[in-house]
Write a protein that holds these residues in place. Structure first.
Motif, PDB file in Angstrom:
ATOM      1  N   PRO A  71       0.832  -1.215   0.000  1.00 26.63           N
ATOM      2  CA  PRO A  71       0.000   0.000   0.000  1.00 26.63           C
ATOM      3  C   PRO A  71       0.864   1.263   0.000  1.00 26.63           C
ATOM      4  N   GLY A  72       0.528   2.188  -0.872  1.00 26.25           N
ATOM      5  CA  GLY A  72       1.233   3.458  -0.934  1.00 26.25           C
ATOM      6  C   GLY A  72       2.523   3.431  -1.734  1.00 26.25           C
ATOM      7  N   TYR A  73       2.915   2.255  -2.218  1.00 24.49           N
ATOM      8  CA  TYR A  73       4.176   2.157  -2.953  1.00 24.49           C
ATOM      9  C   TYR A  73       4.022   2.743  -4.350  1.00 24.49           C
ATOM     10  N   GLU A  74       5.015   3.503  -4.794  1.00 21.21           N
ATOM     11  CA  GLU A  74       5.011   4.084  -6.126  1.00 21.21           C
ATOM     12  C   GLU A  74       5.988   3.329  -7.031  1.00 21.21           C
ATOM     13  N   ARG A  75       5.579   3.089  -8.248  1.00 27.77           N
ATOM     14  CA  ARG A  75       6.394   2.330  -9.191  1.00 27.77           C
ATOM     15  C   ARG A  75       7.740   3.015  -9.441  1.00 27.77           C
ATOM     16  N   ALA A  76       8.819   2.246  -9.332  1.00 33.35           N
ATOM     17  CA  ALA A  76      10.155   2.769  -9.598  1.00 33.35           C
ATOM     18  C   ALA A  76      10.342   2.967 -11.094  1.00 33.35           C
ATOM     19  N   PRO A  77      11.210   3.887 -11.489  1.00 36.93           N
ATOM     20  CA  PRO A  77      11.451   4.095 -12.923  1.00 36.93           C
ATOM     21  C   PRO A  77      11.991   2.831 -13.587  1.00 36.93           C
ATOM     22  N   ALA A  78      11.640   2.649 -14.849  1.00 36.21           N
ATOM     23  CA  ALA A  78      12.187   1.539 -15.624  1.00 36.21           C
ATOM     24  C   ALA A  78      13.692   1.713 -15.755  1.00 36.21           C
ATOM     25  N   MET A  79      14.399   0.580 -15.818  1.00 43.28           N
ATOM     26  CA  MET A  79      15.854   0.605 -15.928  1.00 43.28           C
ATOM     27  C   MET A  79      16.271   0.014 -17.271  1.00 43.28           C
ATOM     28  N   ARG A  80      17.175   0.722 -17.971  1.00 50.86           N
ATOM     29  CA  ARG A  80      17.680   0.274 -19.255  1.00 50.86           C
ATOM     30  C   ARG A  80      19.199   0.413 -19.291  1.00 50.86           C
ATOM     31  N   SER A  81      19.860  -0.603 -19.791  1.00 50.60           N
ATOM     32  CA  SER A  81      21.307  -0.533 -19.965  1.00 50.60           C
ATOM     33  C   SER A  81      21.703  -1.557 -21.027  1.00 50.60           C
ATOM     34  N   GLY A  82      22.988  -1.635 -21.319  1.00 49.42           N
ATOM     35  CA  GLY A  82      23.442  -2.579 -22.320  1.00 49.42           C
ATOM     36  C   GLY A  82      24.950  -2.701 -22.308  1.00 49.42           C
ATOM     37  N   GLY A  83      25.459  -3.572 -23.139  1.00 50.48           N
ATOM     38  CA  GLY A  83      26.897  -3.760 -23.203  1.00 50.48           C
ATOM     39  C   GLY A  83      27.271  -4.784 -24.251  1.00 50.48           C
ATOM     40  N   ASN A  84      28.556  -5.027 -24.356  1.00 48.82           N
ATOM     41  CA  ASN A  84      29.098  -6.046 -25.255  1.00 48.82           C
ATOM     42  C   ASN A  84      29.690  -7.155 -24.409  1.00 48.82           C
ATOM     43  N   GLU A  85      29.259  -8.380 -24.640  1.00 50.77           N
ATOM     44  CA  GLU A  85      29.599  -9.467 -23.735  1.00 50.77           C
ATOM     45  C   GLU A  85      29.949 -10.733 -24.511  1.00 50.77           C
ATOM     46  N   VAL A  86      31.064 -11.355 -24.119  1.00 49.07           N
ATOM     47  CA  VAL A  86      31.433 -12.642 -24.682  1.00 49.07           C
ATOM     48  C   VAL A  86      31.229 -13.707 -23.614  1.00 49.07           C
ATOM     49  N   VAL A  87      30.691 -14.848 -24.003  1.00 48.82           N
ATOM     50  CA  VAL A  87      30.445 -15.968 -23.100  1.00 48.82           C
ATOM     51  C   VAL A  87      31.408 -17.082 -23.475  1.00 48.82           C
ATOM     52  N   ILE A  88      32.292 -17.433 -22.536  1.00 46.31           N
ATOM     53  CA  ILE A  88      33.370 -18.386 -22.782  1.00 46.31           C
ATOM     54  C   ILE A  88      33.109 -19.677 -22.019  1.00 46.31           C
ATOM     55  N   VAL A  89      33.357 -20.821 -22.662  1.00 40.86           N
ATOM     56  CA  VAL A  89      33.208 -22.116 -22.003  1.00 40.86           C
ATOM     57  C   VAL A  89      34.445 -22.382 -21.157  1.00 40.86           C
ATOM     58  N   VAL A  90      34.234 -22.565 -19.852  1.00 37.61           N
ATOM     59  CA  VAL A  90      35.320 -22.848 -18.906  1.00 37.61           C
ATOM     60  C   VAL A  90      35.430 -24.346 -18.647  1.00 37.61           C
ATOM     61  N   GLU A  91      34.297 -25.021 -18.485  1.00 38.53           N
ATOM     62  CA  GLU A  91      34.257 -26.469 -18.307  1.00 38.53           C
ATOM     63  C   GLU A  91      33.146 -27.030 -19.188  1.00 38.53           C
ATOM     64  N   ASP A  92      33.376 -28.202 -19.748  1.00 40.26           N
ATOM     65  CA  ASP A  92      32.376 -28.831 -20.600  1.00 40.26           C
ATOM     66  C   ASP A  92      32.486 -30.342 -20.483  1.00 40.26           C
ATOM     67  N   THR A  93      31.559 -30.944 -19.746  1.00 38.83           N
ATOM     68  CA  THR A  93      31.417 -32.388 -19.671  1.00 38.83           C
ATOM     69  C   THR A  93      29.958 -32.705 -19.976  1.00 38.83           C
ATOM     70  N   PRO A  94      29.605 -33.959 -20.220  1.00 38.78           N
ATOM     71  CA  PRO A  94      28.221 -34.268 -20.602  1.00 38.78           C
ATOM     72  C   PRO A  94      27.164 -33.783 -19.612  1.00 38.78           C
TER      73      PRO A  94
END
Length: 310
Positions: A53-76
């Protein structure tokens, strides 16, 4: 703990009680592995349903970036993926979050109180045929885990977690004091252009007496879009130079998170007391210094201890 989030429960996978076949496990494995690669990423968070009750919606948040995803371990039945951010202009690299995937993991850590994660067994009905994803902070400190099955309806690979707890996200550490935990269902989907991470969050104030107040629901959408326009070679070089150091760090965390009771961090919420010295050590290793295990141990001795079970 009671979670008054019935609508989210509709997202959890509840069908099937038997373990998957080897072919199904292999298909799941390949779906997880498909998240590796080079991406531009858009991050969006919007509060939706207001519950206090009484809570006001917080502003929307937007951001971004450049990201590489690397495999560190890989087993079945186990895959470890490390995310690295790259600033396109400067080439600066930031070690980002990490995700570990384990098929029918016997246990997982759960965020139970401020700076405390307890290791608990995963109930068999939840775990059979399922993969547990655990997510880690930039220092490889714990964040949250979720367990769920992959589905392939209409040839769309999608993994949906069960409901679990996580601490405040970094984007809200310095901005919010009216809640101290998130109740979350996560969903990962492979797309023709990459993959997406949807978060169905409920912001909750958990009190010492066991009561809790739900503040608001939030939808998070992280869109990983494949790119060939960004030079990720600085990130590849960083990981090549520091992977041995970070393997030592993961090994120490595993000593706390691989079995009960779990871990308590003696740092502020932002975790910078650990992040800064570990990042400084990683930078020195990248520049040619030897991995100094004594310095790693000193950081853990100062800020990490087994969780107390009440």
């Amino acid at each position: 703990m009671k979670l008054h989030i019935a609508s989210l429960l509709l997202l959890t996978a509840a069908s099937g009680a038997a373990s998957a076949s080897p072919a199904d496990i292999a298909r799941d494995h390949d779906a997880i592995l498909a998240m590796q690669g080079e991406y531009t990423v858009d991050f969006a968070f919007d509060e939706t349903v207001l519950l206090k009750p009484g809570y006001e919606r917080a502003p929307a948040m937007r951001s971004g970036g450049n990201e590489v995803v690397i495999v560190v371990e890989d087993t079945p039945q186990r895959i470890v993926l490390q995310h690295l951010l790259v600033d396109e202009k400067s080439g600066h690299v930031t070690k980002h979050w990490r995700q570990d995937w384990v098929y029918e993991a016997p246990n997982r850590f759960e965020f139970t109180a401020d700076q405390t994660w307890l290791v608990r067994a995963i109930p068999a009905p939840v775990n059979q045929g399922a993969w547990t994803q655990c997510v880690y902070e930039v220092s490889d400190a714990p964040r949250y885990c979720g367990t769920g099955k992959w589905s392939y309806d209409n040839n769309v690979p999608t993994w949906t977690s069960d409901l679990s707890w996580r601490p405040l996200p970094r984007r809200e550490y310095t901005k919010r004091s009216d809640y101290n935990a998130l109740a979350v269902v996560n969903r990962h989907t492979l797309t023709p252009n990459g993959w997406t991470h949807e978060q169905f969050n409920t912001k909750v104030q958990r009190n010492a007496d066991g009561s809790q107040v739900e503040i608001a629901r939030e939808f998070g959408f992280n869109d990983y879009i494949k790119t060939t326009e960004v030079d990720f070679s600085p990130a590849i070089a960083y990981w090549k130079g520091t992977s041995g150091f970070w393997a030592q760090v993961r090994q120490r965390w595993d000593g706390f998170l691989g079995k009960a009771p779990g871990v308590h961090l003696k740092t502020k919420l932002d975790g910078m007391a650990m992040i800064i010295p570990l990042f400084e050590q990683a930078e020195a290793v990248k520049d040619g210094a030897a991995v100094d295990t004594a310095r790693i141990d000193a950081v853990f001795k100062q800020y990490v201890e087994p969780a107390a079970v009440k």
